[in-house]
Scaffold this active site. Structure first.
Site, PDB file in Angstrom:
ATOM      1  N   GLU A 361      17.449 -25.837   2.043  1.00  0.00           N
ATOM      2  CA  GLU A 361      18.505 -25.886   0.921  1.00  0.00           C
ATOM      3  C   GLU A 361      18.701 -24.172   0.147  1.00  0.00           C
ATOM      4  O   GLU A 361      18.393 -24.164  -1.083  1.00  0.00           O
ATOM      5  CB  GLU A 361      18.374 -26.797  -0.371  1.00  0.00           C
ATOM      6  CG  GLU A 361      20.215 -26.874  -1.010  1.00  0.00           C
ATOM      7  CD  GLU A 361      19.452 -28.044  -2.312  1.00  0.00           C
ATOM      8  OE1 GLU A 361      18.661 -28.536  -2.216  1.00  0.00           O
ATOM      9  OE2 GLU A 361      20.838 -28.077  -2.353  1.00  0.00           O
ATOM     10  N   HIS A 386      19.704 -31.588   3.189  1.00  0.00           N
ATOM     11  CA  HIS A 386      20.414 -30.757   3.888  1.00  0.00           C
ATOM     12  C   HIS A 386      20.316 -29.534   4.646  1.00  0.00           C
ATOM     13  O   HIS A 386      20.851 -29.820   5.936  1.00  0.00           O
ATOM     14  CB  HIS A 386      19.810 -29.439   2.146  1.00  0.00           C
ATOM     15  CG  HIS A 386      20.505 -30.597   0.880  1.00  0.00           C
ATOM     16  ND1 HIS A 386      22.059 -30.130   0.433  1.00  0.00           N
ATOM     17  CD2 HIS A 386      19.579 -30.565  -0.137  1.00  0.00           C
ATOM     18  CE1 HIS A 386      22.026 -31.055  -0.097  1.00  0.00           C
ATOM     19  NE2 HIS A 386      20.819 -30.756  -0.601  1.00  0.00           N
TER      20      HIS A 386
END
Lengths: 515, 515
Positions: A361, A386
């Protein structure tokens, strides 16, 4: 020799080449060659190999006609919601026909959401802060703090907070309660009219993001509120046609009015009870699981204890606790590598503790933080939270594909937390085009002013997928959310059946829709 | 069956898998597995297979130490030039040590630049508009128009322009000439303090972009200025350590003071002469070639004529005219597919006309415009201009890799023309990480307030490549610019030799640099 001929071409090249179908010979017309390329790309993309029923084909036509009209309009007006900041796009999205269809679509499961970011903050303001015995104070840094207590708790030190004020009494004296409630709501979400001014950089937006969770903690960790929060959150997702949730939960101590404090086990048990009660009243609802999560600012020995807590909780609640994760801002927190000793504990003890790591991320390619993806892969993370940086790591990309490790894509979160502004540039666009396994989730929708999964599905379908994404893409995303859940196989089959019934009804309605 | 097992995984998946090296067994420690992944990714990335000399290794250390310090500082201050709009980042870039090294670096060739966007606009203001017989008028839409003429040309109709004003006379009466000259400069570039306000969307920025070329056309198409423009542009690139240029040139009519108008052949001949004269005075300079380019707003029959002109020019100037391209905004112009009939003409006549198509300079995935990449591949484009959307087209990506078709990446152009804001999200990051063939170029540096190639190299090296990009990346990019040029093999070898001598000197200087 300076010039590198074909023999020196890197490995990925020659292998990507291998995937090319028998190459069109030059005798092919442009149209034939074009059709072949389009067909290959269609087959590669997420859901591209699904064969639609006749009714699905019809529904797809209706959906794509609406999508095309909205995209064409956006090209004319230069106002395309996925290219705009969500705070500015939200009302436009709510006017979209495609969005209304996505709301009705059975989306399966929400696999990447956090404990206290999932229920509209308005409920906290209008319901919770109106309950009796709610006190507040203001910290020296200007943050609100809340506490339910009777009698009024002892005055904090000035370094901690101002004096406790009974909210009921305070409100009764206000000339304008609506104003006050609006200020509360502002303190509970990131929403602002000019996000680019309010949040000039990631530090600014993360600072407010963290302060929100600090502020609402005194509300949501109050036992009666906690129970109601979970129930109403499930309701909000159920209304959005989500039937199953896996929650990253930090299991912070929940307190009673008299100051009694509950431990993690109590919280897990309460999640279980509330979900059970909810399921009784809501046909088709499948349930929830917890991914026990701790903050990546903790030191190694603290994370060691947390890993042990996770192992214990999984033994006590094998059907409720799915595994372990580390949460918080990756760029400034510890890397997974820093925690390697703690994270190897289960293996050393021969215990299986599934991981669901947030990794990648970040926009900082090649830094230590950016390498969390490598460790997530090495430690066999069941899914990756993510995975924003995955496409910049071709070896991890290839291996995690081999291991069928999906990423949990949260478009609005990534945009609001300033990883990417125009969602058409979200790296998941490449992964979607190549068919990499993924699910769509919403992270902390309530903090972003979103709700359930539909807003994120809209961004993914319209922005990340572009005009190439169709009903196949949506179907695959919904099925992926069940496939990649941690439900037991038998429950997965049942969940898929429930979803399929609803999907068929959704498709029939869509196919019947007047043009 | 609803759930798709491994057997239904899309083609790209199984082939990307094949590229995985013998998979580390679980007995490997985290550190070993981590090192293996890092090594694989290092080998895959652009330039990753280059073996550096001892001196290059030393130079690389110096460079990477500076880069690391700058990136670390940016992480602290949250001010990272590649994440900022170039107009706001420019002064920061100019303070960067890495940038100063990149300026000194022999960068090889500039393969994607446009005729009149390559010389600092200040020269037009301070030199050209001060020349005698320079007139201007203002169009009804508020654009300046210039014309050199003697005597003063006849008054245009009001629908065309205001009366012609002799600039020399006009300036002599101005109270503040500096102010006026600054206004001229503003009209000649896109530079503005608040680009996000000035250019709210792509329409706005493209509108100004086009008006700039309209405005300066009367200056640069004046024969004496044209010659000087080319000479000084070569000077600016030479100063920036670029030794060879391939210019997309539209070959608009060049005029003399007396109104005489020259045709395309005259322009090509003049390019040849000026480059020849320049080479005599500048050791190591290799030369220029022209890629004849027409606007993608032209109709099909007009493009048919242009293709024939290109064929004729290539016959007349085989060493000067490299091929053909279509320029202008892809999103609103004709698609390559629309022109297929025109573009097939050379093949039908058995004539080789190399193409250098702009393709994929769009964020609109899956639209007709987005499919230009398919046609560029099918028509065997020698290189692809921008290729911004390439990673969203995995079949084109694979096939163009097989054919060794490089993309010409122009980071600042893509940012200023609003395809991507944070250059760390530029799709070339994925291509660089996987080693896809590419060159870095600057498109229209003068319009963006940049110069030569160094600013774009800075963005590519710091932003697109992240901390993974090192001296190998830079060396590969420079070598690629010669390898993928259209120089004849013998000239390519000579160019590579010249470049290598300069590279070795650059590396020696860098290696000697005090720490």
């Amino acid at each position: 020799m300076l010039m590198d001929g074909p023999s020196r071409r890197p490995a990925l090249s020659s292998l990507l080449l291998a995937m090319a179908m028998p190459f069109f010979c030059s005798a092919l017309s442009i149209d034939e060659a074009w059709s072949q390329l389009l067909m290959r790309e269609k087959m590669m993309q997420l859901g591209g190999q699904l064969v639609l029923t006749k009714q699905e084909e019809l529904a797809n036509k209706k959906l794509m006609a609406l999508k095309k009209a909205e995209v064409s309009q956006a090209m004319r007006t230069q106002k395309f919601p996925p290219s705009m900041h969500f705070f500015q796009a939200k009302t436009l999205i709510e006017q979209s026909e495609v969005f209304h269809i996505l709301k009705k679509m059975p989306k399966g499961a929400a696999l990447h959401i956090h404990d206290f970011g999932i229920l509209s903050m308005n409920w906290l303001v209008k319901n919770v802060t109106y309950r009796p015995h709610c006190h507040f104070c203001v910290t020296p840094r200007g943050s609100w703090k809340f506490k339910f207590a009777y009698p009024t708790p002892p005055t904090p030190t000035p370094a901690e907070c101002s004096e406790w004020v009974l909210l009921e009494k305070y409100r009764s004296k206000l000339p304008n309660v609506t104003d006050f409630d609006n200020r509360l709501l502002q303190a509970f979400t990131l929403m602002t009219e000019k996000p680019e001014v309010t949040y000039a950089n990631q530090d600014a937006v993360w600072s407010k993001f963290k302060s929100i969770f600090f502020t609402i903690s005194g509300l949501v960790q109050y036992a009666p509120v906690f129970r109601d929060y979970v129930f109403h959150a499930l309701e909000e997702f159920y209304q959005d046609n989500v039937l199953y949730l896996e929650l990253r939960a930090m299991l912070f101590p929940v307190y009673e009015l008299n100051g009694t404090i509950h431990n993690e086990e109590w919280s897990v048990e309460t999640y279980r009870e509330v979900a059970h009660m909810f399921a009784k009243k809501h046909p088709g609802f499948i349930g929830i699981k917890i991914i026990y999560s701790v903050h990546r600012f903790e030191n190694v020995s603290s994370v060691m204890k947390s890993v042990q807590t996770a192992m214990k909780l999984r033994t006590l609640f094998p059907e409720m606790v799915a595994g372990f994760d580390l949460v918080g801002r990756e760029d400034t927190g510890h890397s997974l590598y820093d925690y390697r000793e703690a994270l190897m504990i289960p293996t050393l003890h021969g215990v299986k503790l599934p991981y669901f790591f947030h990794a990648g991320e970040t926009d900082w390619q090649g830094t230590s933080v950016d390498r969390n993806l490598l460790v997530a892969l090495i430690l066999n993370s069941t899914r990756i939270g993510h995975g924003f940086a995955l496409t910049k790591h071709p070896a991890v990309w290839a291996d995690s594909w081999k291991k069928d490790i999906p990423i949990e894509v949260c478009p609005i979160s990534n945009q609001v937390l300033k990883l990417v502004s125009d969602l058409r540039n979200h790296p998941a666009a490449v992964l979607m085009a190549t068919g990499y396994p993924m699910v769509i989730s919403s992270d902390d929708p309530a903090v972003f002013g979103a709700k359930g999964l539909s807003y994120d599905f809209y961004e993914a379908f319209m922005g990340i997928g572009g005009m190439s994404a169709d009903l196949r893409t949506l179907k695959q995303l919904a099925m992926n959310s069940i496939k990649f859940s941690t439900l037991l196989d038998i429950n997965k089959k049942a969940a898929m059946k429930t979803w399929e019934e609803r999907w068929n009804k959704f498709v029939a309605d869509l196919a019947r829709r007047p043009t």
